[in-house]
Design an enzyme around this catalytic site. Structure first.
Site, PDB file in Angstrom:
ATOM      1  N   SER A   1       5.300  49.911  31.222  1.00 10.74           N
ATOM      2  CA  SER A   1       5.993  50.138  32.613  1.00 10.74           C
ATOM      3  C   SER A   1       5.577  51.643  33.062  1.00 10.74           C
ATOM      4  O   SER A   1       6.093  51.872  34.273  1.00 10.74           O
ATOM      5  CB  SER A   1       7.359  50.129  32.519  1.00 10.74           C
ATOM      6  OG  SER A   1       7.586  51.224  31.216  1.00 10.74           O
TER       7      SER A   1
ATOM      8  N   HIS B   1       4.646  43.222  34.157  1.00  9.54           N
ATOM      9  CA  HIS B   1       5.684  44.260  33.883  1.00  9.54           C
ATOM     10  C   HIS B   1       7.012  43.386  33.908  1.00  9.54           C
ATOM     11  O   HIS B   1       7.618  43.020  35.178  1.00  9.54           O
ATOM     12  CB  HIS B   1       5.735  45.323  34.652  1.00  9.54           C
ATOM     13  CG  HIS B   1       6.847  46.451  34.533  1.00  9.54           C
ATOM     14  ND1 HIS B   1       7.326  47.244  35.422  1.00  9.54           N
ATOM     15  CD2 HIS B   1       7.389  46.597  33.423  1.00  9.54           C
ATOM     16  CE1 HIS B   1       8.121  48.157  34.795  1.00  9.54           C
ATOM     17  NE2 HIS B   1       8.519  47.790  33.770  1.00  9.54           N
TER      18      HIS B   1
ATOM     19  N   GLU C   1       6.431  42.198  37.744  1.00 12.34           N
ATOM     20  CA  GLU C   1       5.490  43.001  38.572  1.00 12.34           C
ATOM     21  C   GLU C   1       4.029  42.581  37.840  1.00 12.34           C
ATOM     22  O   GLU C   1       3.869  42.807  36.808  1.00 12.34           O
ATOM     23  CB  GLU C   1       5.573  44.502  38.522  1.00 12.34           C
ATOM     24  CG  GLU C   1       6.646  44.960  39.358  1.00 12.34           C
ATOM     25  CD  GLU C   1       7.179  46.232  39.220  1.00 12.34           C
ATOM     26  OE1 GLU C   1       7.647  47.046  40.136  1.00 12.34           O
ATOM     27  OE2 GLU C   1       6.900  47.033  38.262  1.00 12.34           O
TER      28      GLU C   1
ATOM     29  N   ASN D   1      10.204  50.722  39.258  1.00 16.68           N
ATOM     30  CA  ASN D   1      10.367  52.164  38.685  1.00 16.68           C
ATOM     31  C   ASN D   1      10.275  53.309  39.469  1.00 16.68           C
ATOM     32  O   ASN D   1      10.660  54.264  39.327  1.00 16.68           O
ATOM     33  CB  ASN D   1       9.496  52.378  37.326  1.00 16.68           C
ATOM     34  CG  ASN D   1      10.244  51.681  36.065  1.00 16.68           C
ATOM     35  OD1 ASN D   1      11.379  51.312  36.104  1.00 16.68           O
ATOM     36  ND2 ASN D   1       9.453  51.430  35.193  1.00 16.68           N
TER      37      ASN D   1
END
Ligand code: 3HC
Length: 296
Positions: free
Chosen positions: A121, A142, A154, A192
């Site tokens: 991540s 991800h 992702e 994120n």
């Protein structure tokens, strides 16, 4: 390229859940971890989840549940776990040197056609791919926590990845029941990077005395339709993970506003990691209930 066998590395929170989805999606799965104890715990969780969330809810038949579990094998030996696999999803701890060493080992143990995906991540996928002699076959996948529930993956594109690897990875994610979104290999990727801003601002609002974490969470749930408020979500992800992600984003952007909030630093100094050790913006009890932690 046709993918039949998937190896998942790491039997922790993300790894066991990814292995479960891969087995119930029809892949032959090999789950690797360094410890037999972790593997035993993961198998028990997967068996319980398949029964509780899939068979008991009528989403799959009992026979299909049994067949999925029969497609899953576990190993503490990396070479035997990956030697006949088509696709590897690595979900080991977030340490660049560990991931690079693991990818170099995969390069030696796996067939030439095998694609290597990392569930990082935070870390640069390009740097992990660089530990192999097949950067064209390395990619990021991800997943989001809880991985069995969250629909997004992702798909992170490092420098040098081939179009065939990207297409195959998108197809694997779809077969896992996920919606893949491609993005560049830049810190924070999509989610994120945005969530980082949310965590930072929520912490600053607590420091400014705008409202308490509980009030901020309730406001965002009722006023913006979030399933969890930002402080609950920060607890859920863990302050150590937020620190790693935010430090990477800050190093990339250089923006003062991206420097990890002092709030999280103080929490970490106090040994408060979030839900994982029961101590975050809230104190968590074993029965799942929570009470606000008095910060000041
Ligand atoms: N296997 C299969 N299915 C499962 C399952 C499992 N292990 N666990 C739950 N499910 C199913 C349930 O049966 C349920 O199915 P149904 O809707 O058909 O009945 C469905 O998944 C939802 O489960 P719950 O009812 O337990 O979920 P809630 O509705 O209570 O929601 C939540 C819980 C999904 C955690 C929700 O609060 C939420 O979306 N929170 C936000 C989570 C989030 O933002 N995550 C991302 C964090 S960032 C991240 O992960 C990045 C990383 O790099 C750190």
């Amino acid at each position: 390229m046709s993918i039949n066998r998937i190896a998942v590395l790491g039997a922790g929170t993300m790894g066991h859940s990814i292995a479960q989805m891969a087995a119930t999606s029809g892949f032959d799965v090999s789950l690797y971890d360094v410890s037999q104890e972790f593997l035993d715990k993961a198998l028990a969780k997967i068996t319980g989840n398949v029964e509780k969330f899939l068979v008991a809810k009528g989403k799959i038949s009992a026979e299909d549940g049994q067949a999925a579990l029969a497609r899953l094998r576990v190993s503490t030996d990396l070479e035997s776990a990956v030697k006949d696999t088509d696709f590897v999803i690595e979900a080991i701890p977030e340490k660049l040197d560990l991931k690079q060493k693991t990818f170099a080992d995969l390069d030696r143990f796996c067939p030439a056609h095998t694609i290597f995906a990392t569930n990082t991540s935070v870390l640069p996928v390009t740097a992990i791919a660089g530990a192999t002699k097949r950067p064209d076959k390395c990619i990021g996948t991800h997943f989001f926590n809880p991985a069995a529930v969250m629909k997004l993956v992702e798909v992170v594109l490092p420098l040098g990845v081939s179009a065939e690897t990207v297409e195959t990875t998108l197809a694997v994610c779809q077969q896992l029941g996920k919606t893949p979104i491609k993005c560049k290999d830049l810190p924070g990727f999509i989610v994120n990077r945005l969530l980082g801003r949310l965590y930072q601002e929520a912490a600053q609002m607590v420091l400014d005395g705008v409202a308490t974490p509980e009030e901020i969470d309730t406001a965002m749930k009722l006023g913006a339709g979030y399933p969890m408020g930002p402080c609950e979500l920060a607890d859920f992800g863990g302050f150590d993970v937020i620190q790693m992600a935010q430090d990477a984003i800050h190093e990339y952007t250089g923006l003062e506003s991206d420097r990890l909030s002092i709030m999280y630093r103080k929490m970490l100094e106090a040994g408060r990691l979030g839900r994982k050790n029961g101590k975050g913006f809230y104190d968590y009890q074993p029965d799942g209930s929570k009470t606000p932690f008095k910060i000041f």
